[in-house]
Structures are given as C-alpha cells and as structure tokens.
Design an enzyme around this catalytic site. Structure first.
Site, mmCIF file in Angstrom:
data_model
loop_
_atom_site.group_PDB
_atom_site.id
_atom_site.type_symbol
_atom_site.label_atom_id
_atom_site.label_comp_id
_atom_site.label_asym_id
_atom_site.label_seq_id
_atom_site.Cartn_x
_atom_site.Cartn_y
_atom_site.Cartn_z
ATOM 1 C CB CYS A 129 -0.510 -0.042 1.339
ATOM 2 S SG CYS A 129 0.026 -0.482 2.965
ATOM 3 C CG HIS A 152 -0.067 4.180 4.281
ATOM 4 N ND1 HIS A 152 -0.971 4.082 5.298
ATOM 5 C CD2 HIS A 152 0.084 3.247 3.774
ATOM 6 C CE1 HIS A 152 -0.429 3.103 5.849
ATOM 7 N NE2 HIS A 152 0.312 2.221 4.890
#
Length: 355
Positions: A131, A262
């Site tokens: 990710c 993120h």
C-alpha cells in the site's frame, strides 16, 4: 468480454475484504457468480453484494471450483498455500499479500502503470503491490512516461490501519486514555505511564512505544543495514512496477496516529527538465489522480480528507530548491482502498476483459 467470469473473494470478512465488498457494490456488476470465501470460523456469515445475500463459504480447494478469478485479501502465509491451489484449479489468483511480489514469475501490477504485465502470469498468479508503494505509483508512472525517472527519495507517514485491525483498535484505545488526561505531559513517558495506569499497557500493542500523540520512525520488520521491510518494499517494488532495474531509491517509513490513508513526501529526480506547471498538467490528466495544490489558500491533500475515496491526491508540487530536474510532491491515498482492495479489484477488471 464474451461471458461474465465467476469471481471469488478470499478473506471476505477481513478489514480489506470489507472494503472490497463496498467496491463491489459501488461498481458495475460485470461478474457471473460472486463467491465469498473466508476461514471456517466466518463460514455461514451473510453478506449482501449487488442486492444479493451471499453466504460465506469456508476456504477449501473445492471453494475454487468453477471460479475464473480469485482475489486474496489474507496474510502472506495463507496466500502462499492457497493462491497456487486456486491457480491449479483454473482461477487467475490476484494476491494482495507480500507472498509473491518479488517472485520473477509473478507480475506486480498497477493498472495505470503496467497493465500489459497482467497477461504475463506463468504461475497463474498476479501480485498487488504494498500500500505504501501504491500510494505514489500512479503519479510516478505518469511522470516517468514523460520525463524518465532516475531517483526517488521518499518519506512515508503511514496510518495505523496498515497494521490491520490491531493497529486501529490500539490507536482508539490509546486516544480514549489520553483524551481524558487534561494534565498529561508532552513526553512519550507520560503517555506510556498514563496508558499503563489505565490498564492499556504496551504489552498488547503492535508497537513498542505509544502511537497516540506520537510518531514512530519505523514500520515493518528490521532488515539488513538498519532498513525496515516497508522501506525495502518501496525500493524493490518501485523498480519492478516501473521497469527501472537501477532506480535509485531512499525511503524512510514512519507510523503516525492516523486511522486511514498513507501520506508520502516524494523527491523525484528525472533525466529530463520539467517544471511544476508541467507536472500539474500531466497529473491532472490522470483519471485516478486528483490534484489539490493551492497552499496559499490552505488547499492540499490530508489523510482525513482522502479517507474513503478511490483516487490518490497530490499537492505541494514544487521545484526542488537545490536539485536539478527534481520535483517535490505530497501524495495521499486511502491505504485500504487504492492501497489494497481497489487496485486488486482493478486488476480483476483487467483480467475480466479476457473472457
């Protein structure tokens, strides 16, 4: 597509699997049968997909019978065993774990960057990137095609959901404690003591120090040279996805007290000259990227804003002060959507076109 392929979701009741169900329900139904698979303890659970109540079945070899595409949102050790079984039974396995990412016989695919690699699957398995890497990959792929990327310096600010449900639960538990401590001091020791006094000690935490009111300059496991596994993934996966074997990458991965999304600061250097204006123009043309770049008016992407959205968001686009042919970016993506479930689903959509 001459027929509607049958698709299975392995790990349907997990954190990423739950997001995947939402993606199913919010995109066109191009599938024949949709089969939900999970561990034996989750078998029998009812989940609605495209208006149809489906019963979760237990993971077994027979669960893949008649399946054309199988998406895996499970831990590495589960994928290592079951993705090859799914492939042996005729399914294209798309794996979201780290089990096969650096296997030379398994393509590592981001549909916006290297969709052609999805056809190159001698083991019948396609891997989904980490990710953190995925957060910047649509942007880096677009810029690389235009100016030829040569170097990356990346700092990540990774949400606790990257550590799974345990990370989310841990942050919530710590915030509940520190939120009640109006006189709490500013040091990590003060937070740790408050947690211990409240019966929320660090023994049950994914981390060795508090995450509330804190940042942790380490994510993943320790590797050679003092690097973390997350940092190694940023380098190795970027090279493989972009097809740049000698790409120079420096990465520092940090865990921050954010639930979802993120964020990355990216210093990218190219073989050819470029300007921030040109970069904005290229990125604005990418369907899966949204540019938010007006810092004078407080406009830039933040994890709180991005959470729950499919695109990746880019802001703070500027020329590097002292580096030739370099651009600075701030990139944010929901790590449970594009960083995991959505990219896996988009790979499945690529494969579905073969039927």
């Amino acid at each position: 597509m001459s027929k509607k392929p049958n698709i299975a979701l392995v790990g349907a009741t997990g954190a990423v699997g739950t997001v995947m169900i939402d993606i199913f329900n919010n995109r066109e139904n191009i599938w024949g049968e949709i089969r939900l698979i999970a561990s034996a303890r989750s078998a029998g659970k009812k989940i609605t997909v495209h208006g149809q109540e489906l019963t979760v079945v237990a993971l077994s070899p027979e669960a893949f019978d008649g399946i054309d595409i199988a998406m895996f949102d499970v831990p590495d050790e589960v994928s290592e065993v079951w993705a090859p079984i799914a492939a042996e039974r005729g399914a294209v396995a798309i794996d979201n774990s780290g089990a096969f990412r650096m296997n030379d016989q398994v393509p590592l695919v981001v549909p916006e960057v290297n969709p052609e690699q999805a056809k190159n699957r001698p083991l019948g398995i396609i891997s989904n990137p980490n990710c953190t890497t995925l957060t910047m990959m649509a942007a880096m792929g677009a810029l690389h095609r235009k100016w030829t990327l040569t170097e990356l310096v990346v700092s990540s600010y990774q949400a606790v959901s990257g550590a799974g449900a345990a990370g989310i639960d841990r942050l919530a538990a710590e915030l509940e404690v520190v939120g009640k401590g109006a006189s709490l001091g500013s040091t990590s020791g003060d937070v740790a003591s408050a947690l211990e006094n409240a019966g929320v000690g660090l023994a049950d935490s994914p981390w060795s120090v508090p995450i509330a009111l804190n940042v942790i300059p380490f994510a993943g496991s320790l590797k050679a040279g003092g690097h973390s596994s997350e940092e190694m993934k940023v380098r190795d996966e970027s090279r493989k996805i972009l097809g740049i074997k000698d790409l120079k990458v420096a990465a520092s991965c940090v865990r921050v007290p954010v639930q979802v999304s993120h964020s990355l600061t990216v210093h990218a250097t190219f073989a050819n000259q470029l300007t921030p204006e040109e970069v904005r123009e290229v990125l604005e043309q990418q369907p899966s990227i949204r540019v938010m770049d007006d810092p004078a008016n407080g406009v830039f992407p933040t994890p709180n804003f991005v959470a729950g959205q499919d695109p990746t968001f880019v802001g703070r686009i500027r020329q590097s002060l002292d580096f030739t042919n370099s651009i600075e970016l701030f990139v944010v993506g929901d790590n449970l959507r594009k960083g995991a479930a959505l990219n896996t689903y988009e790979i499945a959509e690529l494969i579905a076109k073969e039927f």
